[in-house]
Design an enzyme around this catalytic site. Structure first.
Site, PDB file in Angstrom:
ATOM      1  N   ASP A 105       0.826  -1.183   0.013  1.00  0.00           N
ATOM      2  CA  ASP A 105       0.004   0.024  -0.088  1.00  0.00           C
ATOM      3  C   ASP A 105       0.795   1.301   0.130  1.00  0.00           C
ATOM      4  OD1 ASP A 105       0.864  -0.712   2.594  1.00  0.00           O
ATOM      5  OD2 ASP A 105      -0.735   0.226   3.418  1.00  0.00           O
ATOM      6  N   GLU A 106       2.311   1.409  -0.298  1.00  0.00           N
ATOM      7  CA  GLU A 106       3.137   2.353  -0.181  1.00  0.00           C
ATOM      8  C   GLU A 106       3.882   2.400  -1.339  1.00  0.00           C
ATOM      9  OE1 GLU A 106       5.051   3.177   3.632  1.00  0.00           O
ATOM     10  OE2 GLU A 106       3.368   2.255   4.820  1.00  0.00           O
TER      11      GLU A 106
HETATM   12 MG   LIG Z   1      -1.304   2.437   4.322  1.00  0.00          MG
END
Ligand SMILES: [Mg+2]
Length: 398
Positions: A105-106
């Site tokens: 998610d990054e």
């Molecule tokens: Mg996150």
């Protein structure tokens, strides 16, 4: 010229993806958690409302329910997270070839080559992710990777934070040192003993002195705190295939019961399988790491004849290692699984042997069971190369 680096963090990623299909739950505390039928399932992700109830990642669902009695628990869908992760990265890659993911998610983006300001690009990408995926992101914009990441963490959800040469001391140096990138709980405890309580204290420290206590990592910690992180955002080609894929999870409470430990291994196996699928890899070594309440860390590993890809296979190997080496020991605060000896899933030259070995035992107990196909292969190879060069079994390191 300073670089323009963005760090983009998808907010409450797993929970947000789940809520896309359950808009009716938006106003409720929601966590993504292990199998509900498991008594000690754990929190994998939480939405903002659950966070406001004090619910933390990796705590038990039981405890989470005590904090929020109307808590909604949704089961994880790792394939879906993988899909959204890929779609977000496809958007990022329209802006730069230097996109370096950090977990599902990054990601960091180096947009130095673009004429627009970092802030304008951050706003555009944020709007696109929201419009095209329905997810919010927090973006940090700075001249180095460390500060960009701290910027994305500074305000969320759905925010942009600029960390400039003018404001970095005001924004980042006030923060407690345990919020600094790559400062774990053990390092933070040591730093605090030395009177280093904030990121600013760390920046003011003498790296030479500090390295006597923390080892050579002290140098990069101090220089990164000073804003002198010049590490590049790597392109996909520069990142190369990963040498290993590992996931570990610290817990806020001691893990003592076998069920709780198995549940956490179950969740970690799912995440490891997801990461391997993202990379199109499979692996032939499974390693587990455990850390106890005294910060003593131990690892055990085994090599496999047949590469693993599935979460259930990873769990089986990890659990056997755990039971063999650590069962009934002291309470644990961290568990992890790493897969090594990675290879591409479409390594075609190995297919025919793989087909045979697909029936090969993967563990000591299974090895005792006869397998006629493997026995025939073994006999042939022994005749050709001599019995001392090949024998049946599975290999176990250490
Ligand atoms: Mg996150």
């Amino acid at each position: 010229m300073d670089r323009k680096i963005l760090h983009i963090d998808m907010n409450s990623f797993y929970a947000s993806v789940e809520l896309l299909t359950r808009p009716d739950l938006r106003d409720k505390p929601v966590v993504v958690g292990g199998d509900e039928s498991l008594r000690h399932g754990i929190v994998l992700a939480k939405n903002e409302i659950a966070k406001a109830f004090g619910i933390k990642t990796a705590e038990t669902l039981y405890l989470a329910r005590q904090k929020a009695p109307h808590l909604v628990v949704l089961p994880p869908h790792h394939e879906l997270y993988h899909e959204y992760s890929q779609r977000a990265q496809a958007i990022y890659r329209e802006y730069s070839e230097r996109v370096q993911p950090f977990g599902p998610d990054e990601a960091w983006l180096d947009v130095s080559h673009r004429p627009e300001s970092g802030e304008a690009l951050a706003a555009e990408i944020k709007a696109r992710v929201r419009g095209e995926l329905g997810l919010t992101v927090s973006v940090g914009v700075s001249w180095n990777k460390t500060f960009a990441k701290m910027g994305s963490d500074h305000r969320k959800p759905d925010a942009i934070t600029l960390i400039t040469r003018e404001n970095y001391k005001d924004i980042l140096w006030q923060k407690p040192v345990d919020e600094f990138l790559f400062v774990g709980a053990a390092t933070a405890a040591r730093l605090q003993q030395l009177g280093i309580r904030t990121v600013g204290d760390l920046a003011a420290a003498d790296p030479e002195q500090l390295s006597k206590i923390l080892g050579k990592n002290a140098w990069s910690l101090v220089f990164n705190a000073r804003g002198e992180d010049d590490s590049p955002v790597l392109s996909e080609a520069e990142q190369g295939p990963p040498k290993s894929i590992g996931v570990s999870q610290t817990t806020s409470r001691d893990l003592t019961k076998a069920e709780a430990i198995r549940d956490l291994f179950t969740e970690i196996s799912g995440e490891v399988a997801q990461r391997m699928a993202e990379q199109g890899m499979r692996g032939r070594t499974v390693r587990i790491v455990v850390r106890d309440t005294n910060f003593v860390t131990k690892t055990r590993q085994r090599s496999l004849v047949t590469a693993v890809t599935e979460a259930s296979d990873i769990l089986r190997e990890a659990w056997e290692l755990y039971e063999e080496h650590f069962a009934g020991g002291v309470p644990l605060r961290l568990l992890g699984i790493t897969i090594d000896q990675l290879e591409s899933r479409d390594a075609a030259e190995q297919m025919s042997l793989d087909d045979l070995l697909a029936q090969t035992p993967r563990s000591a107990s299974a090895a005792k069971a006869a397998n006629p196909l493997v026995d025939a292969l073994l006999e042939e190879l022994q005749q050709r190369f001599g019995p001392e060069h090949i024998r049946k079994g599975y290999k176990k390191d250490r």
